[in-house]
Motif scaffolding. Structure first.
Motif, mmCIF file in Angstrom:
data_model
loop_
_atom_site.group_PDB
_atom_site.id
_atom_site.type_symbol
_atom_site.label_atom_id
_atom_site.label_comp_id
_atom_site.label_asym_id
_atom_site.label_seq_id
_atom_site.Cartn_x
_atom_site.Cartn_y
_atom_site.Cartn_z
ATOM 1 N N LEU A 1 45.917 22.436 36.715
ATOM 2 C CA LEU A 1 47.054 21.958 37.653
ATOM 3 C C LEU A 1 47.621 20.757 37.209
ATOM 4 C CD1 LEU A 1 48.245 22.381 40.712
ATOM 5 C CD2 LEU A 1 46.659 20.788 41.308
ATOM 6 N N VAL A 2 49.001 20.958 36.823
ATOM 7 C CA VAL A 2 49.440 19.899 35.977
ATOM 8 C C VAL A 2 50.568 19.264 37.126
ATOM 9 C CG1 VAL A 2 50.975 19.171 34.260
ATOM 10 C CG2 VAL A 2 49.346 21.160 34.114
ATOM 11 N N ILE A 3 50.389 18.021 37.417
ATOM 12 C CA ILE A 3 51.205 17.368 38.337
ATOM 13 C C ILE A 3 52.058 16.366 37.761
ATOM 14 C CG2 ILE A 3 51.233 16.267 40.608
ATOM 15 C CD1 ILE A 3 48.899 17.322 41.378
ATOM 16 N N GLY A 4 53.337 16.065 37.679
ATOM 17 C CA GLY A 4 54.042 15.214 37.187
ATOM 18 C C GLY A 4 53.805 13.737 37.797
ATOM 19 N N ALA A 5 54.021 12.652 37.038
ATOM 20 C CA ALA A 5 53.460 11.385 37.256
ATOM 21 C C ALA A 5 54.358 10.880 38.677
ATOM 22 C CB ALA A 5 53.637 10.131 36.138
ATOM 23 N N GLY A 6 55.742 11.343 38.654
ATOM 24 C CA GLY A 6 56.528 10.826 39.553
ATOM 25 C C GLY A 6 56.433 11.537 40.943
ATOM 26 N N THR A 7 55.621 12.470 40.888
ATOM 27 C CA THR A 7 55.402 13.568 42.043
ATOM 28 C C THR A 7 54.769 12.265 43.382
ATOM 29 O OG1 THR A 7 54.987 15.342 40.536
ATOM 30 C CG2 THR A 7 54.455 15.424 43.082
ATOM 31 N N THR A 8 55.534 12.599 44.287
ATOM 32 C CA THR A 8 54.822 11.689 45.245
ATOM 33 C C THR A 8 53.740 12.210 46.231
ATOM 34 O OG1 THR A 8 56.282 12.823 47.278
ATOM 35 C CG2 THR A 8 57.196 10.749 46.099
ATOM 36 N N LEU B 1 54.076 4.980 29.507
ATOM 37 C CA LEU B 1 54.619 5.591 30.636
ATOM 38 C C LEU B 1 53.514 7.061 30.696
ATOM 39 C CD1 LEU B 1 56.619 6.008 32.678
ATOM 40 C CD2 LEU B 1 57.790 7.238 30.972
ATOM 41 N N ILE B 2 52.956 6.816 32.103
ATOM 42 C CA ILE B 2 52.393 8.335 32.469
ATOM 43 C C ILE B 2 53.238 9.248 32.757
ATOM 44 C CG2 ILE B 2 50.939 9.285 34.046
ATOM 45 C CD1 ILE B 2 49.404 6.519 34.756
ATOM 46 N N THR B 3 53.529 10.591 32.055
ATOM 47 C CA THR B 3 54.272 11.292 32.462
ATOM 48 C C THR B 3 53.632 12.578 33.155
ATOM 49 O OG1 THR B 3 53.709 12.636 30.206
ATOM 50 C CG2 THR B 3 55.616 11.119 30.335
ATOM 51 N N ALA B 4 52.525 12.851 33.290
ATOM 52 C CA ALA B 4 51.811 13.833 33.906
ATOM 53 C C ALA B 4 50.342 13.879 33.961
ATOM 54 C CB ALA B 4 52.237 15.176 33.377
ATOM 55 N N VAL B 5 49.567 14.449 34.922
ATOM 56 C CA VAL B 5 47.952 14.566 34.954
ATOM 57 C C VAL B 5 47.630 16.266 35.171
ATOM 58 C CG1 VAL B 5 46.028 13.679 36.365
ATOM 59 C CG2 VAL B 5 48.208 12.281 36.046
#
Ligand SMILES: Cc1cc2nc3c(=O)[nH]c(=O)nc-3n(C[C@H](O)[C@H](O)[C@H](O)COP(=O)(O)OP(=O)(O)OC[C@H]3O[C@@H](n4cnc5c(N)ncnc54)[C@H](O)[C@@H]3O)c2cc1C
Length: 265
Positions: free
Chosen positions: A67-74, A159-163
């Motif tokens: 599951l890939v979640i963008g770093a800016g996702t709230t 910069l973290i871009t995703a997890v």
């Protein structure tokens, strides 16, 4: 609060360039941790570079077994996402219980991991799930990312871009929340997946960590009853106005049992 320049870059490369160029640049996600720190005078960046709304840092998708979640996702987006609820319901529940509605609507996954508050919830999930933190320049395994109180493996301008969260067989998080802030007095994430059983603990004072004793007991039998008689030592745990070290140690066992029970064990 000191004066600072505010930047709204259009992409991740421009954001990184702006932080590199600044005397003391900081990325701004939702501002739910950085702005209080600035108001207290504990940080005085010369430049704030807004990244929470960058399209490349937003979004949730399943890619293969991750599951890939963008770093800016709230936090609110994670809590409400149908993809997260299907692939990793324990993570959606965790996000749903961060702070209050305002915090969840502004705060971001990347900001939470970068800040690495010792009572934050996401670090426990990232560590227990064996997540990979993807940045503008490399991929960092969670086992190497968290390095103690507010300390991570990130470089100052990274910069973290995703997890990337490997989708586990079972996972759940249980927290004993502070009644006002909802931060974890103790939070425990329990995961059974391809990497075996992993248990991560937050809130005890010195940063998120894996508990080898709980992992060993649950590797034998993945059931709350497997934790009967397993003592958690209070060594190094914080004693403060909210809870003693011994009470926190007791709560680790209780939260671990609740998390395993929530997994159906
Ligand atoms: C009242 C209140 C209650 C809260 N309760 C909880 C709770 O119950 N559980 C919990 O876990 N947290 C809680 N929080 C913290 C909240 O989750 C924050 O949203 C989170 O810690 C930081 O995310 P942010 O996007 O707001 O980051 P910011 O505050 O914008 O930034 C925090 C740090 O991360 C850096 N940063 C931000 N984005 C990136 C990025 N993409 N890459 C690299 N560095 C980055 C910033 O430079 C800064 O150093 C609470 C906060 C408040 C104010």
């Amino acid at each position: 609060m000191n004066d600072f320049s505010f930047h709204t870059p259009q992409d991740a490369a421009a954001a990184v360039a702006a932080v590199k160029k600044a005397t003391e640049g900081k990325y701004l996600g939702g501002g739910q941790s950085l702005l209080p720190v600035m108001k207290l005078g504990l940080a005085a960046p010369t430049d704030l570079v807004s990244v929470g709304r960058l399209a490349a840092l937003r979004g949730i998708k399943v890619e293969g077994k991750d599951l890939v979640i963008g770093a800016g996702t709230t936090h609110a987006e994670v809590a409400e996402s149908a993809e997260v609820r299907k692939a990793l319901p324990g993570l959606a529940d965790l996000a749903a219980h961060i702070g209050d509605a305002q915090v969840r609507n502004r705060g971001t996954l990347g900001g939470s991991l970068a800040h690495d508050d010792p009572s934050a919830d996401y670090p426990a999930a990232a560590l227990a799930l064996g997540a990979t933190i993807v940045t503008d320049r490399r991929s960092i395994p969670a086992d190497q990312f968290f390095q103690g109180l507010y300390q991570t493996a990130l470089a100052a301008d990274e910069l973290i871009t995703a997890v990337r969260f490997p989708i586990p067989e079972k996972a759940a998080y249980a927290k004993f929340a502070h009644p006002a802030s909802k931060f974890a007095l103790v939070g425990v994430m329990v995961v059974k997946g391809a990497g075996g059983v992993r248990v991560a603990v937050t809130g005890t004072g010195n940063g998120v960590f894996r508990d080898a004793g709980l992992e060993k007991a649950l590797s034998g039998k993945f059931a709350a009853s497997a934790l009967d008689g397993v003592a958690v030592k209070a060594d190094g745990f914080a004693s403060d106005g909210f809870a003693s070290a011994e009470y926190r140690a007791h709560l680790v066992g209780v939260m671990a049992r609740r998390a395993v029970a929530a997994c159906g064990g």
